[in-house]
Scaffold this active site. Structure first.
Site, PDB file in Angstrom:
ATOM      1  N   ASP A   1       0.762  -0.958   0.496  1.00 38.40           N
ATOM      2  CA  ASP A   1      -0.150   0.153   0.122  1.00 38.40           C
ATOM      3  C   ASP A   1       0.663   1.676  -0.145  1.00 38.40           C
ATOM      4  O   ASP A   1       1.524   1.616   0.636  1.00 38.40           O
ATOM      5  CB  ASP A   1      -1.050  -0.218   1.411  1.00 38.40           C
ATOM      6  CG  ASP A   1      -1.992   1.349   1.012  1.00 38.40           C
ATOM      7  OD1 ASP A   1      -2.330   1.299   0.237  1.00 38.40           O
ATOM      8  OD2 ASP A   1      -2.380   1.405   2.139  1.00 38.40           O
ATOM      9  N   HIS A   2       0.570   2.231  -0.792  1.00 38.03           N
ATOM     10  CA  HIS A   2       1.104   3.859  -0.903  1.00 38.03           C
ATOM     11  C   HIS A   2       2.745   3.654  -0.870  1.00 38.03           C
ATOM     12  O   HIS A   2       3.706   3.560  -0.088  1.00 38.03           O
ATOM     13  CB  HIS A   2       0.947   4.579   0.498  1.00 38.03           C
ATOM     14  CG  HIS A   2      -0.687   5.094   0.150  1.00 38.03           C
ATOM     15  ND1 HIS A   2      -0.834   5.914  -0.603  1.00 38.03           N
ATOM     16  CD2 HIS A   2      -1.883   4.093   0.579  1.00 38.03           C
ATOM     17  CE1 HIS A   2      -2.020   6.230  -0.923  1.00 38.03           C
ATOM     18  NE2 HIS A   2      -2.824   5.444  -0.373  1.00 38.03           N
TER      19      HIS A   2
END
Length: 311
Positions: A82-83
C-alpha cells in the site's frame, strides 16, 4: 491455495458489481480477525502492507503470518504493498513475494508520475506481479501519508487514458472525495463523493478496475468507546457506507479499509482494560480485539463490498 494477484479478482468484481476488500495488516491478531471473517463468508481478500507496517512487523514475519492464513482458510489472497513511494521499495516487495504493489507518484508532476509508474510496471510484470497507480491526491494523515486539504486534488478524468496507456498499470486509484485517517468530515457537514468523476473515468476506461483509498466509515461506536476510556478523539463523520456500496456497483473493484480496523482494535482494548484494570496478560485483551475486527470485516464484506460468497 497459493498467493494470487488481483487480476482475476478484479475481472470478476467488475462484472459482478461488487468490490474486493483491501485490509491493512501489521500483526497476527489483525490478520486472524480479517481472514477468519473472510473464510466464514467465503470472500476473496487483499491483505495490504504499508511501508510503516513493514518496518514495524518485519517483511518476513508478515509473509509467514499470511502464509499461515492461506493454510488455515484456503482462500484466494493477494498480498499488496500500500502506497509504495519509490521504485526500490516496490522492487523489494516484489522480490520478497508480494503479488501486487502500489506505486504512488501522485505527489509528482503528471509526467514524472508516468515515468516512475512505468518503471515499476515493467519490473513487476516481468515478475508476474500487478501494479496499482494513482492519479489525484487524497487529503489526510495515515502512516507516512500527510496531505493537507490545500494540497489535495480530485482526479482529472481527462488524464486517465493517457496515464493508463502510457504506464500499463493494472488498476488505478482515484480521488473523488475520500480521505486518509479517521478525520474525514466534520459533524454537521454533508459527506459527498464525486460520482460524476467516477462515472467519467468509467466512461473513458471501460472495464478497467478503479480503487478507492481512505474509505473507512469511522464507526461512532468505537470512537465513543475510545473516548469513554481515556481517549480524546474529536467527533468525525466517515464515508457513508451506502456511498461505498454504490461505488462498488460501478467501476470500483477495490476498497481500502484501515482506520476502521484500528478504531475497532483500540476501542475494544481500552474498554477491556478499563473494566479489568488488574489484567496484564495480552491474550486477555487481544482476544476480544481480534473478535471486534472479525465482526467489523464481516460487516464490510456483506453490507459494503458485496463480495461474500465470491471466493
Amino acid at each position: 491455495m497459493a498467493l494470487v494477484t488481483s487480476k482475476e479478482m478484479f475481472r470478476k468484481a467488475y462484472e459482478g458489481g461488487y468490490a474486493i476488500g483491501a485490509f491493512n495488516v501489521n500483526n497476527m491478531e489483525i490478520i486472524q480477525g480479517i481472514t477468519e471473517a473472510a473464510k466464514e463468508e467465503q470472500a476473496p481478500l487483499i491483505l495490504q502492507v504499508s511501508s510503516g507496517a513493514r518496518k514495524y512487523a518485519n517483511h518476513t514475519y508478515l509473509m509467514k503470518l499470511i502464509e499461515a492464513a492461506i493454510i488455515e482458510t484456503d482462500l484466494p489472497i493477494c498480498v499488496h504493498l500500500d502506497h509504495g513511494d519509490t521504485f526500490e521499495l516496490c522492487k523489494s516487495c516484489i522480490d520478497g513475494g508480494f503479488t501486487s504493489v502500489m506505486i504512488d507518484g501522485s505527489h509528482l508532476s503528471f509526467e514524472e508520475n508516468i515515468a516512475l509508474t512505468k518503471r515499476v510496471v515493467e519490473y513487476a510484470h516481468d515478475h508476474g506481479v500487478v501494479v496499482e497507480g494513482e492519479l489525484g491526491r487524497l487529503a489526510g494523515v495515515e502512516d507516512e501519508i500527510k496531505v493537507s486539504h490545500e494540497d489535495s486534488s480530485y482526479t482529472d478524468p481527462e488524464q486517465v487514458q493517457e496515464f493508463v496507456n502510457s504506464t500499463g498499470v493494472d488498476s488505478l486509484a482515484i480521488a473523488i472525495g475520500t480521505s486518509h485517517g479517521a478525520y474525514k468530515f466534520k459533524p454537521g457537514t454533508q459527506p459527498r463523493l464525486r460520482f460524476d468523476i467516477l462515472e467519467e473515468v468509467e466512461r473513458r476506461l471501460p472495464g478497467f478496475p478503479i480503487v478507492l483509498h481512505g474509505a473507512s466509515s469511522v464507526v461512532p461506536e468505537f470512537v465513543k468507546m475510545i473516548n469513554e476510556n481515556g481517549g480524546a478523539m474529536p467527533d468525525a463523520i466517515g464515508v457513508p457506507e451506502y456511498m461505498l456500496r454504490r461505488a462498488a456497483s460501478m467501476a470500483v473493484c477495490k476498497i481500502n479499509i484501515d482506520s476502521d480496523l484500528r478504531l475497532a482494535m483500540t476501542g475494544t482494548i481500552r474498554k477491556y482494560l478499563a473494566e479489568n484494570p488488574s489484567h496484564f496478560d495480552p491474550r486477555q485483551y487481544l482476544k476480544p480485539a481480534r473478535q471486534a475486527i472479525k465482526e467489523m470485516v464481516r460487516h464490510k464484506l456483506i453490507d459494503v463490498l458485496g463480495c461474500n460468497g465470491r471466493a
